[in-house]
Design a protein around this motif. Structure first.
Motif, short mmCIF file in Angstrom:
data_model
loop_
_atom_site.label_atom_id
_atom_site.label_comp_id
_atom_site.label_asym_id
_atom_site.label_seq_id
_atom_site.Cartn_x
_atom_site.Cartn_y
_atom_site.Cartn_z
N ARG A 190 -10.57 -2.25 -5.53
CA ARG A 190 -11.56 -1.43 -5.04
C ARG A 190 -11.05 -0.26 -4.26
NH1 ARG A 190 -16.29 0.66 -6.83
NH2 ARG A 190 -17.94 1.43 -4.94
N LEU A 191 -10.30 -0.78 -3.30
CA LEU A 191 -9.49 0.14 -2.39
C LEU A 191 -8.66 1.13 -3.09
CD1 LEU A 191 -8.78 -2.40 0.56
CD2 LEU A 191 -10.49 -0.43 0.63
N ALA A 192 -8.11 0.52 -4.20
CA ALA A 192 -6.89 1.31 -4.87
C ALA A 192 -7.59 2.53 -5.74
CB ALA A 192 -5.90 0.65 -5.93
N SER A 193 -8.74 2.25 -6.21
CA SER A 193 -9.57 3.29 -7.04
C SER A 193 -10.42 3.91 -6.54
CB SER A 193 -10.30 2.33 -8.28
OG SER A 193 -11.14 1.34 -7.83
N SER A 194 -10.72 3.90 -5.05
CA SER A 194 -11.82 4.78 -4.52
C SER A 194 -11.31 5.17 -2.99
CB SER A 194 -12.98 4.11 -4.22
OG SER A 194 -13.43 3.50 -5.55
N ASP A 195 -11.91 6.14 -2.47
CA ASP A 195 -11.62 6.57 -1.11
C ASP A 195 -12.89 6.65 -0.31
OD1 ASP A 195 -12.32 9.20 -1.93
OD2 ASP A 195 -10.25 9.77 -2.63
N ALA A 196 -12.70 6.96 0.92
CA ALA A 196 -14.01 7.30 1.77
C ALA A 196 -14.77 8.35 1.11
CB ALA A 196 -13.45 7.30 3.20
N ASP A 197 -14.15 9.41 1.01
CA ASP A 197 -14.94 10.61 0.68
C ASP A 197 -15.58 10.17 -0.69
OD1 ASP A 197 -13.94 12.02 2.91
OD2 ASP A 197 -12.41 12.99 1.79
N THR A 198 -15.04 9.72 -1.69
CA THR A 198 -15.64 9.52 -2.84
C THR A 198 -16.65 8.40 -2.82
OG1 THR A 198 -13.29 9.91 -3.94
CG2 THR A 198 -15.05 8.88 -5.29
N LEU A 199 -16.51 7.52 -2.02
CA LEU A 199 -17.59 6.53 -1.72
C LEU A 199 -18.89 7.22 -0.96
CD1 LEU A 199 -15.36 3.47 -0.58
CD2 LEU A 199 -16.82 3.78 -2.93
N GLU A 200 -18.65 8.01 -0.40
CA GLU A 200 -19.68 8.74 0.52
C GLU A 200 -20.27 9.68 -0.34
OE1 GLU A 200 -18.18 10.65 4.11
OE2 GLU A 200 -17.65 8.81 5.15
N ARG A 201 -19.69 10.16 -1.48
CA ARG A 201 -20.33 11.30 -2.14
C ARG A 201 -21.02 10.38 -3.37
NH1 ARG A 201 -15.47 14.01 -2.24
NH2 ARG A 201 -14.79 12.84 -3.93
N GLU A 202 -20.62 9.01 -3.44
CA GLU A 202 -21.48 8.33 -4.71
C GLU A 202 -22.76 7.73 -3.87
OE1 GLU A 202 -18.54 5.41 -6.02
OE2 GLU A 202 -17.60 6.89 -7.35
N ALA A 203 -22.30 7.30 -2.73
CA ALA A 203 -23.23 6.77 -2.02
C ALA A 203 -24.68 7.57 -1.66
CB ALA A 203 -23.07 6.16 -0.72
N ALA A 204 -24.45 8.91 -1.31
CA ALA A 204 -25.44 9.94 -1.27
C ALA A 204 -25.95 10.31 -2.35
CB ALA A 204 -24.58 11.40 -0.44
N LEU A 205 -25.24 10.36 -3.70
CA LEU A 205 -25.66 10.63 -5.00
C LEU A 205 -26.57 9.51 -5.30
CD1 LEU A 205 -25.98 12.41 -7.51
CD2 LEU A 205 -23.92 11.26 -8.42
N LEU A 206 -26.02 8.21 -5.28
CA LEU A 206 -27.23 7.45 -5.51
C LEU A 206 -28.38 7.12 -4.66
CD1 LEU A 206 -24.18 4.52 -6.21
CD2 LEU A 206 -25.85 5.55 -7.81
N MET A 207 -28.35 7.32 -3.48
CA MET A 207 -29.34 7.35 -2.69
C MET A 207 -30.25 8.14 -2.96
SD MET A 207 -31.34 5.95 0.05
CE MET A 207 -30.01 4.85 0.65
N LYS A 208 -29.89 9.51 -3.41
CA LYS A 208 -30.74 10.55 -3.89
C LYS A 208 -31.40 10.17 -5.16
CE LYS A 208 -30.80 15.58 -5.11
NZ LYS A 208 -29.83 16.63 -5.09
N GLN A 209 -30.59 9.61 -6.05
CA GLN A 209 -31.28 9.32 -7.32
C GLN A 209 -32.35 8.13 -7.05
OE1 GLN A 209 -27.89 8.07 -9.91
NE2 GLN A 209 -27.37 10.34 -10.10
N ARG A 210 -32.18 7.27 -6.25
CA ARG A 210 -33.00 6.02 -5.89
C ARG A 210 -34.09 6.57 -5.25
NH1 ARG A 210 -33.84 2.15 -1.70
NH2 ARG A 210 -34.51 0.22 -2.67
#
Length: 474
Positions: A190-210
């Protein structure tokens, strides 16, 4: 007093104190003895007992009157409710708006219901909740929903599947090591395939969709409830209440005479016309003749094709002016060729001229520049010919690569590593030629490689070997 077991313990203890230590089964006095010596000398010791449950409970009862910080979880268990009780008749909105446990701020890892959502809300508010129920009513499921990835192996099978690699059993030693290795591998990947900015963007997008999905779900549920209630809710018209069944019978009975009313008719809406306008409308049945009705029933032209009132007034005035002038003045000065051409011939000539100049009128600036360079010749024409040769070379290269494109079906988005994709690709190919692999550790060191591989596809999947990269991007 312990028997042989105690004696054995004493023997072992005295040798630990000193290599010259001695143990004697009977107590005897030895003079001028410097080494340690252990003997038995039983003593009867009598006192009040200070241990046990009764003593602990008595101590707690003595301490309670002097305390004012008792936890609410303890007071609720014994029947003392310190929190304000819910008012009589007040309903929890979650049971109606969120029957499946939906909430923007409470994330449950497994399917839930309104009761589990209410438990989570009360935990946030009160800090403690007492949940009671017989076996099989979902208490373990509720715990898994509330604790998520913090559960041990005893509830590990209850955790949602994407979170199971992060759970480690602390009760079963035979599997804890294997689960620890799996968890470490999952976290590393997980750490090798993601970074903090990517996870924050994904979290914001998923929260908006949810949030949007929850809003749509509540809106549709409310519409469904309104539709069900409309089957029984009375219709109010002119201050009178009519049941839906009676209204349906009335509409069916008066369909032939009242179907001219335009639909849909909104409840409680006023009439679109005043009483005076209604009287004037019905008066037209007498004032409008049959000929006028026939004329109004004819086809009406499109208003966008009509001449504006100002232009129409100008044309009328111009027509009136020309009627009082000699339109044949100076006829003898007109060219003879004009007399030989009819109006149809002139219109055809006009159409031919318009068709001839239409390519130049619709062409962009570069087309006109190419035409001008061709007429001028020399270096300006040579520059355009060199550009044509480059275009033909690219077309030939595209034709050669077409079989490889059909075989591997490559895909690379235009916004992937703008300006750096060729450089990153050369580095990836060099790495693969030297025997390297595209794995999590490589992506952890080279973030651009990871971005390139994740956004590209070869034969419907991400490139993995040298052949994919060479034929994919060459």
């Amino acid at each position: 007093m312990g028997g042989e077991d105690t004696s054995t313990f004493f023997k072992r203890l005295v040798t630990l104190l000193s290599p010259y230590g001695e143990y004697a089964a009977e107590s005897t006095q030895v003079k001028n003895k410097q080494e340690p010596r252990i003997t038995r000398d039983p003593v009867l010791f009598l006192r009040n007992r200070t241990l046990g449950f009764s003593t602990a409970l008595e101590s707690i009862l003595d301490d309670l009157p002097g305390r004012d910080d008792l936890p609410s979880s303890l007071t609720n268990i014994v029947g003392i409710e310190l929190q304000a009780k819910r008012r009589a008749g007040e309903q929890n909105p979650s049971f109606f708006s969120s029957p499946n446990g939906e909430d923007e701020h409470i994330l449950l890892s497994k399917p839930a219901n309104a009761e589990q959502l209410e438990i989570a809300r009360r935990l946030d508010k009160d800090g403690a909740v007492l949940v009671q129920g017989p076996p099989g009513t979902g208490k373990t499921h509720t715990i898994a929903n509330l604790l998520g990835h913090l559960l041990a192996q005893v509830l590990r099978e209850k955790v949602v599947e994407p979170l199971q690699p992060l759970c480690v059993s602390v009760l079963d030693d035979s599997t804890s090591r294997e689960q620890m290795e799996q968890s470490v591998d999952a976290i590393t990947e997980r750490l090798a395939s993601s970074d903090a900015d990517t996870l924050e963007r994904e979290a914001a997008l998923l929260m908006k969709q949810r949030t949007q999905l929850l809003h749509q779900l509540r809106e549709m549920r409310q519409r469904l409830c309104d539709a069900r209630y409309d089957e029984y809710r009375s219709i109010v018209l002119a201050g009178k209440q009519i049941s839906p069944a009676d209204a349906a019978r009335f509409v069916k009975a008066h369909q032939a005479t009242s179907s001219w009313i335009p639909a849909p008719v909104k409840p409680s809406e006023p009439l679109p016309l005043t009483q005076g306008e209604l009287v004037e409308l019905y008066r037209t049945n007498v004032t409008v003749t049959a000929q006028e009705e026939q004329e109004m029933g004819q086809f009406l032209p499109d208003t966008s094709t009509l001449v504006a009132p100002v232009d129409f007034e100008y044309l009328i005035a111009e027509r009136a002016r020309l009627q009082h002038q000699d339109v044949g003045y100076g006829r003898e000065l007109w060219a003879a060729a004009a007399k030989e051409r009819s109006q149809d011939a002139l219109e055809q000539l006009q159409a031919r001229l318009a068709h001839a100049i239409s390519p130049l009128r619709e062409s962009s600036g570069w087309c006109l520049a190419a035409i001008a360079a061709g007429r001028e010749g020399g270096p300006r024409r040579q520059a355009w010919e060199d550009l044509l040769n480059e275009i033909q070379g690219v077309y030939a290269l595209s034709a050669q690569a077409h079989p490889q494109l059909l075989k591997y079906n490559p895909f690379l988005p235009d916004d992937c590593l703008p300006g750096r994709v060729e450089k990153v690709l050369d580095a990836v190919i060099t790495h693969l030629e030297q025997g390297g692999k595209l794995n999590g550790m490589t992506f952890l060191v080279h973030r651009d490689w990871k971005t390139l591989v994740e956004h590209t596809q070869v034969q419907g999947r991400q490139p993995e070997i040298l052949e994919h990269c060479v034929y994919r991007f060459s």
